[in-house]
Design an enzyme around this catalytic site. Structure first.
Site, PDB file in Angstrom:
ATOM      1  N   CYS A   2      -4.585  12.751  -6.143  1.00  0.00           N
ATOM      2  CA  CYS A   2      -5.270  13.852  -5.465  1.00  0.00           C
ATOM      3  C   CYS A   2      -6.712  13.500  -5.140  1.00  0.00           C
ATOM      4  CB  CYS A   2      -5.259  15.097  -6.354  1.00  0.00           C
ATOM      5  SG  CYS A   2      -3.598  15.655  -6.780  1.00  0.00           S
ATOM      6  N   ARG A  50      -3.695  17.705  -2.890  1.00  0.00           N
ATOM      7  CA  ARG A  50      -2.598  17.131  -3.665  1.00  0.00           C
ATOM      8  C   ARG A  50      -1.739  16.181  -2.841  1.00  0.00           C
ATOM      9  NH1 ARG A  50       2.808  20.031  -6.123  1.00  0.00           N
ATOM     10  NH2 ARG A  50       3.395  18.353  -7.553  1.00  0.00           N
ATOM     11  N   SER A 374       0.253  -2.851  -7.530  1.00  0.00           N
ATOM     12  CA  SER A 374      -0.713  -3.895  -7.172  1.00  0.00           C
ATOM     13  C   SER A 374      -0.997  -4.797  -8.364  1.00  0.00           C
ATOM     14  CB  SER A 374      -2.018  -3.250  -6.687  1.00  0.00           C
ATOM     15  OG  SER A 374      -3.069  -4.186  -6.642  1.00  0.00           O
ATOM     16  N   GLY A 375      -1.350  -6.048  -8.079  1.00  0.00           N
ATOM     17  CA  GLY A 375      -1.652  -7.022  -9.136  1.00  0.00           C
ATOM     18  C   GLY A 375      -3.105  -7.058  -9.558  1.00  0.00           C
TER      19      GLY A 375
END
Length: 661
Positions: A2, A50, A374-375
């Protein structure tokens, strides 16, 4: 996920509505407001936009309260252990009206007060208004690593806060003005370290910190920090045992973060970190087939001489092996038109061209998924950057005879920038190493993190500005970080500094802003608090960076993934999530550079010497020096000032939202 906003003794519902509306991209599914006026006339308000991830029904609407409406929350993030906490709270008599993690925080706060943050495993930035006392209290917190942002302005007993700094500019009395000391940090690092921002009077709540606002006073405290053992600590686990333990803990982290009621996918480069996440996702019992992965690449003309761009063929082969759907996103963006919009979304000038790459992959992925893995964090956790190895090379170099060092430094300093060749990146690293080799190790590492040193920045500033700035103060936060872990092995000291500053203030910031610009949530399994604490205290430095002249980065994690990933991924050299900066500056952005950094425009701004900026541009275009990042800094700063200081921010914002829609 959000966008949050809030006011205490400042503004009204209309102000709150504007603050919330300008963050609509962070939450396109719903919006909500809550306000409270005390008998003494004080005003408290919470706003929310939201992006529905868990419990997509109206039951998940925010702001949300407890059963009797005495505790209200606005919240941004995901709590991955919320089901366990909910079960515990239900056993203590708490009643729930939704299936969200938001409501778990409300009841956990009822039960444990400010200590509730110590129980949370996830990413979060939230504010709770507690009406149970004689006067309202606001309790605010940001997650352990600073994955989610929290901006605030506290002035004369009043408080305003939001997920994005631009929302605070909607509050009467908060104006966009430049903080010259933050400007000096920006020119040093490409971004401004927490808690400062480029806006005078607007701050960031630091990672692992919470704050309490009561009767006009704001008190900030730290509730968590990553720690390391002393340099002489005796590690007892075997390498094989450690690798197995790390693989299992990493698997647990990935599976915890796969909880979602909406489609979920992952970034996939040719690198070790994203490949490991995708492999763990594909193996998970809760995996939804087929797993969608996204690989971004550029046409061949962009890739020439850019050794920081991954090979998309490696990612494609891995996806096929794991049974994943891989979408290769080949982009040729109109960067001149895109960059102003992205600078508006970033809130602060952030001179990393990777913001373009991050936005483009998130925008494309948003057509199919709402959550991406994600890394980010793998390099800081296990020692993946070349600069860590460069420290040991510099140690060896410092022991060479002086005449030999002098000859090498002269040759490297005078070398052209090698644009368009594979040597460009190596030469840039060598120039950084040689310019700092004679310094003490802490100063050397900090210098290697900078882009303009004290002398260079001082020479760029206008006469008026030079007298206001003490350039020696720019690295203060870095020195403080080193001091906090001064007893640890030096590799761990470097990892701590990058975890607390570089990762939080740059990588996590642009990942949040660029993903939210596309209404996508990004999760980071490497930054599971329990995993990070285990690695810090159980993995010897020599198993993170193994070897000397040609050390293996992230050695123990490579061992952990040896039975999971193919050799071509395990042996893949480090490549950043980067963009073809040189090509853009030499082609797409030439006209923009000449316009935005013209002598007359620079002179009118009054910040820099126009001749100094022009000299930098001339040297770069002639191939004498590689000033690509520094020119990008200047462009980004000028675009930021146009958006936020010249009164064009709302117009740029409307265009940005339209472009993304």
């Amino acid at each position: 996920m959000c966008g949050i906003s809030g006011l205490a003794n400042w503004g009204d519902r209309e102000t709150l509505a504007r603050m919330t509306a300008i963050q609509a991209h962070r939450g396109p599914n719903d919006s909500g407001f809550w306000q409270h006026r005390s008998p003494d006339g004080s005003f408290f308000g919470l706003g929310s936009r939201r992006l529905s991830i868990l419990d997509l029904s109206a039951d998940g609407r925010m702001p949300m309260s407890n059963e009797d409406g005495t505790v209200w929350i606005t919240y941004n993030g995901e709590i991955y252990n919320f089901k366990e906490l909910r079960h515990e709270l239900e056993g203590k008599g708490h009643r729930f009206g939704s299936h969200t993690d938001t409501e778990v925080i409300v009841h956990l706060y009822e039960e444990e007060g400010a200590d509730c943050v110590r129980r949370l495993n996830g990413m979060f930035a939230f504010a709770i208004c507690d009406l149970r006392g004689s006067s309202p209290t606001l309790f605010m917190a940001r997650d352990h690593f600073g994955i989610k942002p929290f901006y605030y302005c506290h002035r004369n007993g009043r408080l305003a806060f939001a997920s994005e700094a631009k929302a605070l500019l909607e509050v009467e009395g908060i104006e966009a003005s430049i903080d010259v000391h933050a400007l000096d940090q920006y020119l040093t690092f490409l971004w401004v370290p927490d808690p400062k921002t480029q806006f005078q009077g607007i701050f960031k709540l630091p990672a692992g910190h919470c704050a309490t606002f009561h009767e006009g006073d704001l008190k900030i405290s730290q509730y968590w920090d990553l720690s390391f053992p002393s340099a002489n600590h005796e590690f007892r686990s075997s390498e094989t045992g450690l690798a197995e333990e790390i693989r299992q803990r990493f698997q647990n982290s990935v599976e915890r973060q796969m909880v979602s009621d909406v489609p979920l996918g992952a970034f996939l480069s040719a690198g070790l970190d994203s490949s490991s996440i995708v492999a763990m996702m594909a193996m998970a019992k809760t995996a939804r087939a087929p797993l969608r992965t996204y690989t971004i690449t550029f046409p061949e003309k962009y890739r020439k001489g850019e050794n920081t761009l991954d090979d998309p063929a490696v990612a494609a082969r891995l996806a096929a092996k794991l049974g994943c759907e891989n979408q290769q996103i080949v982009v040729e963006p109109d960067v001149a038109n895109l960059l102003p919009k992205l600078c508006w979304h970033m809130d602060e000038p952030t001179a990393d061209p990777a913001i373009v790459t991050a936005f483009l992959v998130c925008q494309e992925a948003s057509r199919d998924v709402t959550v991406l893995m994600s890394g980010v964090g793998g390099d800081e956790l296990f020692g993946g950057y070349r600069k860590y190895a460069a420290h040991y090379w510099a140690e060896a170099y410092s022991r060479m005879p002086g005449w030999m060092r002098g000859a090498a430094e002269s040759a490297i300093a005078g070398a052209p920038n090698m644009r368009g060749s594979a040597m460009k990146g190596r030469l840039r690293l060598a120039k950084k190493m040689f310019r700092s080799a004679a310094l003490a190790r802490e100063e050397r590492f900090i210098r290697n993190c900078t882009y303009l040193d004290d002398r260079q920045r001082g020479g760029l500033y206008s006469e008026e500005l030079r007298g206001e700035i003490d350039t020696s103060l720019a690295v203060g936060s870095h020195k403080d970080a080193f001091y906090k872990v001064r007893d640890a092995d030096f590799l761990n000291q470097m990892l701590y500094l990058d975890t607390k500053i570089f990762m939080t203030c740059l990588n996590l910031t642009y990942n949040d802003k660029m993903s939210m610009a596309s209404s996508v949530e990004v999760r980071v399994p490497f930054l599971d608090r329990e995993l990070a604490e285990f690695v810090a205290w159980n993995v010897p430095p020599g198993l993170k960076l193994k070897g000397f002249l040609s050390p293996t980065t992230k050695h123990i994690f490579r061992r952990a993934m040896a039975d999971v990933l193919p050799d071509e991924v395990l042996r893949q050299p480090k490549a950043g999530f980067a963009a073809p900066t040189d090509y853009w500056l030499a082609n797409d952005l030439t006209e923009m550079t000449d316009d935005l950094l013209s002598e007359s425009r620079v002179r009118d701004r009054g910040l820099f010497r126009a001749d100094g900026v022009q000299k930098m541009i001339r040297q770069h275009r002639a191939g004498k020096q590689d000033w690509s990042m520094q020119i990008w800094q200047m462009l980004t700063l000028e675009l930021w000032m146009q958006s936020f200081m010249d009164g064009t921010g709302s117009r740029v914002g409307r265009h940005a939202e339209a472009a993304i829609a």
